[in-house]
Motif scaffolding. Structure first.
Motif, PDB file in Angstrom:
ATOM      1  N   ILE A  80     -29.838  17.119  11.877  1.00  0.00           N
ATOM      2  CA  ILE A  80     -29.797  16.606  13.563  1.00  0.00           C
ATOM      3  C   ILE A  80     -29.225  17.965  14.057  1.00  0.00           C
ATOM      4  O   ILE A  80     -28.560  18.524  13.778  1.00  0.00           O
ATOM      5  CB  ILE A  80     -28.781  15.444  13.434  1.00  0.00           C
ATOM      6  CG1 ILE A  80     -28.865  14.376  12.718  1.00  0.00           C
ATOM      7  CG2 ILE A  80     -28.272  15.400  14.797  1.00  0.00           C
ATOM      8  CD1 ILE A  80     -27.723  13.297  12.442  1.00  0.00           C
ATOM      9  N   ALA A  82     -28.342  19.786  17.989  1.00  0.00           N
ATOM     10  CA  ALA A  82     -27.850  19.339  19.681  1.00  0.00           C
ATOM     11  C   ALA A  82     -28.195  20.419  20.257  1.00  0.00           C
ATOM     12  O   ALA A  82     -28.019  20.229  21.452  1.00  0.00           O
ATOM     13  CB  ALA A  82     -26.136  19.029  19.518  1.00  0.00           C
ATOM     14  N   ASP A 105     -33.658  14.621  13.868  1.00  0.00           N
ATOM     15  CA  ASP A 105     -33.147  14.349  15.267  1.00  0.00           C
ATOM     16  C   ASP A 105     -32.972  15.229  16.207  1.00  0.00           C
ATOM     17  O   ASP A 105     -31.889  16.159  15.890  1.00  0.00           O
ATOM     18  CB  ASP A 105     -31.838  13.251  15.211  1.00  0.00           C
ATOM     19  CG  ASP A 105     -32.438  11.655  14.834  1.00  0.00           C
ATOM     20  OD1 ASP A 105     -33.663  11.492  14.677  1.00  0.00           O
ATOM     21  OD2 ASP A 105     -31.721  10.906  15.054  1.00  0.00           O
ATOM     22  N   LEU A 107     -31.041  16.007  19.559  1.00  0.00           N
ATOM     23  CA  LEU A 107     -30.132  15.283  20.413  1.00  0.00           C
ATOM     24  C   LEU A 107     -30.155  16.192  21.664  1.00  0.00           C
ATOM     25  O   LEU A 107     -29.989  17.165  21.929  1.00  0.00           O
ATOM     26  CB  LEU A 107     -28.769  15.215  20.087  1.00  0.00           C
ATOM     27  CG  LEU A 107     -28.548  14.719  18.533  1.00  0.00           C
ATOM     28  CD1 LEU A 107     -27.006  14.531  18.248  1.00  0.00           C
ATOM     29  CD2 LEU A 107     -29.005  13.536  18.312  1.00  0.00           C
ATOM     30  N   ILE A 130     -33.899  12.215  20.914  1.00  0.00           N
ATOM     31  CA  ILE A 130     -32.709  11.104  21.197  1.00  0.00           C
ATOM     32  C   ILE A 130     -32.120  11.602  22.523  1.00  0.00           C
ATOM     33  O   ILE A 130     -31.286  12.405  22.781  1.00  0.00           O
ATOM     34  CB  ILE A 130     -31.431  10.831  20.201  1.00  0.00           C
ATOM     35  CG1 ILE A 130     -32.210  10.694  18.724  1.00  0.00           C
ATOM     36  CG2 ILE A 130     -30.634   9.782  20.605  1.00  0.00           C
ATOM     37  CD1 ILE A 130     -32.908   9.337  18.651  1.00  0.00           C
ATOM     38  N   TYR A 333     -24.363   6.349  18.322  1.00  0.00           N
ATOM     39  CA  TYR A 333     -25.367   6.909  17.804  1.00  0.00           C
ATOM     40  C   TYR A 333     -25.020   7.339  16.285  1.00  0.00           C
ATOM     41  O   TYR A 333     -23.903   8.039  16.178  1.00  0.00           O
ATOM     42  CB  TYR A 333     -25.786   8.251  18.736  1.00  0.00           C
ATOM     43  CG  TYR A 333     -26.822   8.819  17.749  1.00  0.00           C
ATOM     44  CD1 TYR A 333     -28.108   8.777  17.573  1.00  0.00           C
ATOM     45  CD2 TYR A 333     -26.207  10.064  16.980  1.00  0.00           C
ATOM     46  CE1 TYR A 333     -28.909   9.570  16.519  1.00  0.00           C
ATOM     47  CE2 TYR A 333     -27.067  11.040  16.360  1.00  0.00           C
ATOM     48  CZ  TYR A 333     -28.368  10.620  16.162  1.00  0.00           C
ATOM     49  OH  TYR A 333     -29.166  11.485  15.176  1.00  0.00           O
TER      50      TYR A 333
END
Length: 347
Positions: A80, A82, A105, A107, A130, A333
């Motif tokens: 994940i 960001a 993912d 973000l 996302i 989330y």
């Protein structure tokens, strides 16, 4: 860090990796100087956002190799991120392991692509993207849980506003602070350096530990949030930390509004605390889109518009109520591991 805490709480191993840990040492050592330069001059900060570029030349190949060896040995295939700056690293790791295909993912804590994602538009088409503040949506479908505590009703909060400049202390908040003081408002102000503190009977200052860095771990070998101190005249700051969220969030929960630039994580704090947002000049087009989205949802207002309303408390009450309703309609989330939440063997 908050997502990692949630996953670990569900029995799913998760580790936080900080991008700066992979920088060449001489570049990593320059980060505090860049931070202070951006804090002192907002125009310089905005120019920096415009000049965002591929960071591959800043990365230490030996550190990357060591990271990939650990990830490969532990069978890590779910990631994940960001920030778009991780995308070239993830691509290199994919080449390193060959197969299986990574599940990633990406973000997006901004309403449009942030500069870091724009740099790598040609990477990551096969990843999950996302969006938390998607302008095409009527409301928020996801949120990041910060605290399990319910928002404090605005009627139970002191009419005191928190003013800050995001993680790096950038923006026009110092001039807004002066105007609000002249209007007789009481403030919580986040100071970033000792010279930011100008004692005033209407201001309660807070300050993050200047010795803190996002890549420095605590005595338990964990990444830590910035330790915070309430600044009292004539007393040495007593910095404290806590899990599972930054101590500054407690100040936000009890403030009547956030007054700051429209950073993506600041919006998440606004949503989690149901604290209305008064927007100052944005840091780039992505933050301008954040403010436009928040205002459209009825969660925020431009500072100049609020000033024209003579700093209306009724406006803030309406926004607080909108935030409360929206919180009840969104879900946390939980990461790409949601589908495997009952299988602690999956990493």
């Amino acid at each position: 860090m908050q997502l990692s805490s949630q996953l670990n709480g569900r029995g799913i191993p998760a580790e936080v990796c900080v991008l700066e840990d992979l920088y060449l040492d001489h570049i990593k050592q320059k980060v505090p100087a860049y931070k202070k330069a951006f804090h002192q001059n907002f125009a310089v900060a905005k120019k920096g956002a415009e000049l965002a570029r591929d960071i591959s030349s800043c990365l230490d190949s030996i550190k990357l190799q060591q990271l990939f060896e650990v990830w490969s040995r532990e069978g890590r295939t779910r990631l994940i991120t960001a920030t778009g700056f991780w995308l070239p690293i993830i691509e290199q790791y994919q080449h390193y392991i060959g197969s299986p295909r990574l599940e990633v993912d990406c973000l997006h804590l901004d309403a449009v692509h942030s500069p870091s994602y724009l740099v790598y538009e040609d990477i990551g088409d096969s990843y999950n993207h996302i969006w938390f503040y998607d302008p095409a949506c009527k409301g928020m479908s996801y949120r990041i849980a910060i605290s399990k505590e319910a928002p404090v009703p605005l009627s139970m909060r002191e009419e005191r506003y928190i003013a800050h400049g995001g993680g790096w202390g950038i923006g026009t908040y110092p001039s807004a602070v002066q105007e609000l003081l002249q209007a007789g408002k009481r403030l919580n102000v986040l100071a970033y350096y000792q010279e930011d503190i100008n004692p005033h009977e209407q201001i309660q200052y807070y300050m993050n530990d200047p010795e803190w860095s996002p890549w420095v771990k605590d005595e338990y070998d964990r990444m830590q949030f910035p330790p915070l101190a309430r600044i009292e005249p004539g007393q040495a700051p007593a910095y404290r930390n806590q899990q599972p969220y930054p101590p500054l969030f407690d100040v936000i929960r009890h403030s009547a509004a956030i007054i700051s630039k429209p950073g993506g994580y600041s919006l998440m704090e606004s949503f989690a605390a149901a604290t209305p947002f008064v927007f100052l000049e944005p840091f780039g087009r992505h933050e301008a889109a954040n403010a436009a989205y928040w205002i459209k949802q009825g969660f925020g207002i431009w500072y100049e518009d609020w000033k024209a309303q003579r700093y209306s408390l009724d406006t803030l009450i309406s926004m607080h109520e909108n935030l409360i309703r929206a919180r009840n309609q969104s879900m946390d989330y939980g990461g790409i591991l949601d589908a495997a939440q009952n299988n602690p063997e999956i990493r």
